[in-house]
Design a protein around this motif. Structure first.
Motif, mmCIF file in Angstrom:
data_model
loop_
_atom_site.group_PDB
_atom_site.id
_atom_site.type_symbol
_atom_site.label_atom_id
_atom_site.label_comp_id
_atom_site.label_asym_id
_atom_site.label_seq_id
_atom_site.Cartn_x
_atom_site.Cartn_y
_atom_site.Cartn_z
ATOM 1 N N ARG A 129 1.161 -1.194 0.200
ATOM 2 C CA ARG A 129 0.020 0.332 -0.028
ATOM 3 C C ARG A 129 0.879 1.195 -0.104
ATOM 4 N NH1 ARG A 129 -2.970 -1.276 3.489
ATOM 5 N NH2 ARG A 129 -1.922 -0.601 5.502
ATOM 6 N N LEU A 130 2.556 1.411 1.100
ATOM 7 C CA LEU A 130 2.456 2.602 1.726
ATOM 8 C C LEU A 130 3.425 3.195 -0.410
ATOM 9 C CD1 LEU A 130 3.946 4.868 3.169
ATOM 10 C CD2 LEU A 130 6.557 2.971 3.008
ATOM 11 N N PHE A 131 3.932 1.721 -0.932
ATOM 12 C CA PHE A 131 4.823 1.020 -2.478
ATOM 13 C C PHE A 131 3.923 2.294 -3.701
ATOM 14 C CE2 PHE A 131 7.348 0.230 -5.622
ATOM 15 C CZ PHE A 131 8.568 0.069 -5.337
ATOM 16 N N LYS A 132 3.106 1.508 -3.128
ATOM 17 C CA LYS A 132 1.658 2.123 -4.493
ATOM 18 C C LYS A 132 1.312 3.538 -4.522
ATOM 19 C CE LYS A 132 -1.208 -0.428 -7.434
ATOM 20 N NZ LYS A 132 -2.690 -0.882 -7.640
ATOM 21 N N ASN A 133 1.027 3.478 -3.006
ATOM 22 C CA ASN A 133 0.714 5.668 -2.851
ATOM 23 C C ASN A 133 2.004 6.548 -3.408
ATOM 24 O OD1 ASN A 133 -1.216 4.492 -1.582
ATOM 25 N ND2 ASN A 133 -1.500 4.850 0.448
ATOM 26 N N HIS A 134 3.223 5.959 -3.050
ATOM 27 C CA HIS A 134 4.107 6.900 -3.335
ATOM 28 C C HIS A 134 5.179 6.493 -5.006
ATOM 29 C CE1 HIS A 134 5.136 8.698 1.217
ATOM 30 N NE2 HIS A 134 4.490 7.729 0.751
ATOM 31 N N GLU A 135 4.876 5.302 -4.654
ATOM 32 C CA GLU A 135 5.838 5.202 -6.686
ATOM 33 C C GLU A 135 4.377 5.230 -7.416
ATOM 34 O OE1 GLU A 135 8.502 5.813 -7.034
ATOM 35 O OE2 GLU A 135 9.157 5.589 -4.781
ATOM 36 N N ASN A 136 3.164 4.923 -7.005
ATOM 37 C CA ASN A 136 2.415 4.283 -8.685
ATOM 38 C C ASN A 136 2.467 3.519 -8.988
ATOM 39 O OD1 ASN A 136 0.859 7.315 -7.761
ATOM 40 N ND2 ASN A 136 2.529 7.945 -8.648
ATOM 41 N N ILE A 137 2.999 2.682 -7.681
ATOM 42 C CA ILE A 137 3.073 0.803 -9.261
ATOM 43 C C ILE A 137 2.926 0.547 -8.022
ATOM 44 C CG2 ILE A 137 5.681 1.205 -8.860
ATOM 45 C CD1 ILE A 137 5.540 -0.091 -11.586
ATOM 46 N N SER A 138 3.107 -1.128 -8.113
ATOM 47 C CA SER A 138 3.106 -2.071 -6.755
ATOM 48 C C SER A 138 4.632 -2.947 -6.747
ATOM 49 C CB SER A 138 2.196 -3.446 -7.492
ATOM 50 O OG SER A 138 3.173 -4.344 -8.102
ATOM 51 N N PRO A 139 5.192 -3.300 -6.103
ATOM 52 C CA PRO A 139 6.312 -3.747 -5.801
ATOM 53 C C PRO A 139 6.882 -5.125 -6.718
ATOM 54 C CG PRO A 139 5.700 -3.850 -3.272
ATOM 55 C CD PRO A 139 4.912 -3.353 -4.376
ATOM 56 N N ASN A 140 5.682 -5.521 -6.727
ATOM 57 C CA ASN A 140 6.083 -6.750 -8.125
ATOM 58 C C ASN A 140 6.064 -6.227 -9.325
ATOM 59 O OD1 ASN A 140 5.820 -9.224 -6.976
ATOM 60 N ND2 ASN A 140 4.368 -9.064 -6.641
ATOM 61 N N ASP A 141 5.548 -4.787 -9.513
ATOM 62 C CA ASP A 141 5.420 -4.608 -10.937
ATOM 63 C C ASP A 141 6.481 -3.269 -11.154
ATOM 64 O OD1 ASP A 141 3.341 -5.927 -11.741
ATOM 65 O OD2 ASP A 141 2.298 -4.128 -11.104
ATOM 66 N N TYR A 142 6.888 -3.051 -9.834
ATOM 67 C CA TYR A 142 7.904 -2.173 -10.294
ATOM 68 C C TYR A 142 9.533 -3.271 -10.334
ATOM 69 C CZ TYR A 142 12.209 0.170 -8.438
ATOM 70 O OH TYR A 142 13.587 1.058 -8.009
ATOM 71 N N ARG A 143 9.858 -4.537 -9.913
ATOM 72 C CA ARG A 143 11.055 -5.288 -9.759
ATOM 73 C C ARG A 143 10.788 -5.841 -11.631
ATOM 74 N NH1 ARG A 143 11.051 -10.384 -6.290
ATOM 75 N NH2 ARG A 143 11.899 -9.211 -5.255
ATOM 76 N N LYS A 144 9.504 -6.185 -11.958
ATOM 77 C CA LYS A 144 9.245 -6.850 -12.873
ATOM 78 C C LYS A 144 9.285 -5.945 -13.996
ATOM 79 C CE LYS A 144 5.514 -9.644 -12.328
ATOM 80 N NZ LYS A 144 3.900 -9.625 -12.705
ATOM 81 N N ILE A 145 9.086 -5.031 -14.014
ATOM 82 C CA ILE A 145 9.891 -3.955 -14.856
ATOM 83 C C ILE A 145 10.721 -3.138 -15.086
ATOM 84 C CG2 ILE A 145 9.759 -1.277 -15.463
ATOM 85 C CD1 ILE A 145 6.574 -0.862 -14.741
ATOM 86 N N TYR A 146 11.726 -2.813 -13.842
ATOM 87 C CA TYR A 146 13.228 -2.511 -13.370
ATOM 88 C C TYR A 146 13.924 -4.093 -14.434
ATOM 89 C CZ TYR A 146 17.790 -1.474 -11.639
ATOM 90 O OH TYR A 146 18.629 -1.264 -11.523
ATOM 91 N N ARG A 147 13.939 -5.010 -14.135
ATOM 92 C CA ARG A 147 14.557 -6.250 -14.497
ATOM 93 C C ARG A 147 14.054 -6.281 -16.083
ATOM 94 N NH1 ARG A 147 14.444 -10.894 -10.022
ATOM 95 N NH2 ARG A 147 15.195 -9.887 -8.517
ATOM 96 N N LYS A 148 12.860 -5.480 -17.047
ATOM 97 C CA LYS A 148 12.899 -5.738 -17.940
ATOM 98 C C LYS A 148 13.767 -5.221 -18.610
ATOM 99 C CE LYS A 148 8.776 -5.476 -21.638
ATOM 100 N NZ LYS A 148 7.663 -5.151 -21.549
#
Length: 237
Positions: free
Chosen positions: A216-235
């Protein structure tokens, strides 16, 4: 009152242990010096320097040819008071700026009654102070995985809670809670990128028992979920 003293010194194989009421800045010229305190055990070489605060028990010796520029800095002269130097040992890289300071200090040490020496020492000390965090802020960085009550942080600085929040905001530009959240998000990003830990494991590493709290905190601050952040960064590599 002890006078400001700046001189070259050599050390022997015999180990000495003592403490003194003044600060000490030790800048290498040649060789190595073994220094041991409660906080550090190191071999000070020609690429580093060391700042020792007052009333700090330390042992030292050298097993090689050596020469060091040493400043004994009384607290009456030095702009850092005893209450500010608790835990303020510094082992730092001797970069180009510090090499220039060392050269100037060495030149001034050859002159009697140099007013410039005092100015140089205060300038050197001000550089050392730049990266010092207040005790409560350092505690946050060192204990981000724990519960961190604002009341406890305020007590560390001897402030009441309302004043502490105002003081903290002046220091950092944000409230304590916002600062802690921001630091936890940055830590979580690092774990997401560098490890294969689950979101629950990462949540607990940054101080949240429940995965949902970090998500919840991650999405509020980054507008993305932790899982999606990891996927996008690695992609994106």
């Amino acid at each position: 009152m002890r006078n400001l003293l700046c001189e070259t010194r050599t050390y022997t194989e015999t180990s000495y242990t003592h403490c003194h009421s003044y600060s000490q800045l030790i800048l290498p010229l040649q060789g190595k010096l073994s220094i041991k305190t409660d906080e550090h055990e190191l071999n000070l070489d020609e690429e580093h320097f060391f700042f020792l605060p007052p009333k700090r028990l330390h042992a030292y010796h050298s097993n090689c040819n050596n020469r060091f520029l040493v400043l004994d800095i009384p607290n009456e002269i030095n702009s850092i008071g005893l209450e500010q130097t608790a835990g303020f040992e510094r082992y730092e890289v001797l970069n180009e700026k510090w090499k220039a300071i060392r050269y100037l200090l060495l030149e001034e040490s050859k002159r009697a009654d140099s007013r410039t020496l005092n100015d140089l020492v205060n300038y050197a000390v001000s550089l050392l102070r730049e990266n010092i965090k207040p005790i409560s802020i350092q505690y946050i960085h060192d204990n981000i995985e724990k519960q961190i009550p604002i009341q406890m942080l305020a007590a560390m600085e001897n402030f009441n809670v309302s004043y502490y929040v105002e003081w903290f905001n002046r220091k950092t530009g944000m409230t304590p809670n916002r600062y802690i959240q921001k630091l936890r998000i940055e830590k979580a990003k690092k774990y997401l990128i560098e490890t294969e830990g689950s979101i629950l494991e990462i949540s607990q590493l940054v101080g949240y028992e429940q995965q949902s709290s970090l998500s919840r905190l991650f999405k509020n601050h980054e507008n993305i979920s932790p899982n999606d952040y990891r996927k996008i960064y690695r992609k994106n590599g």
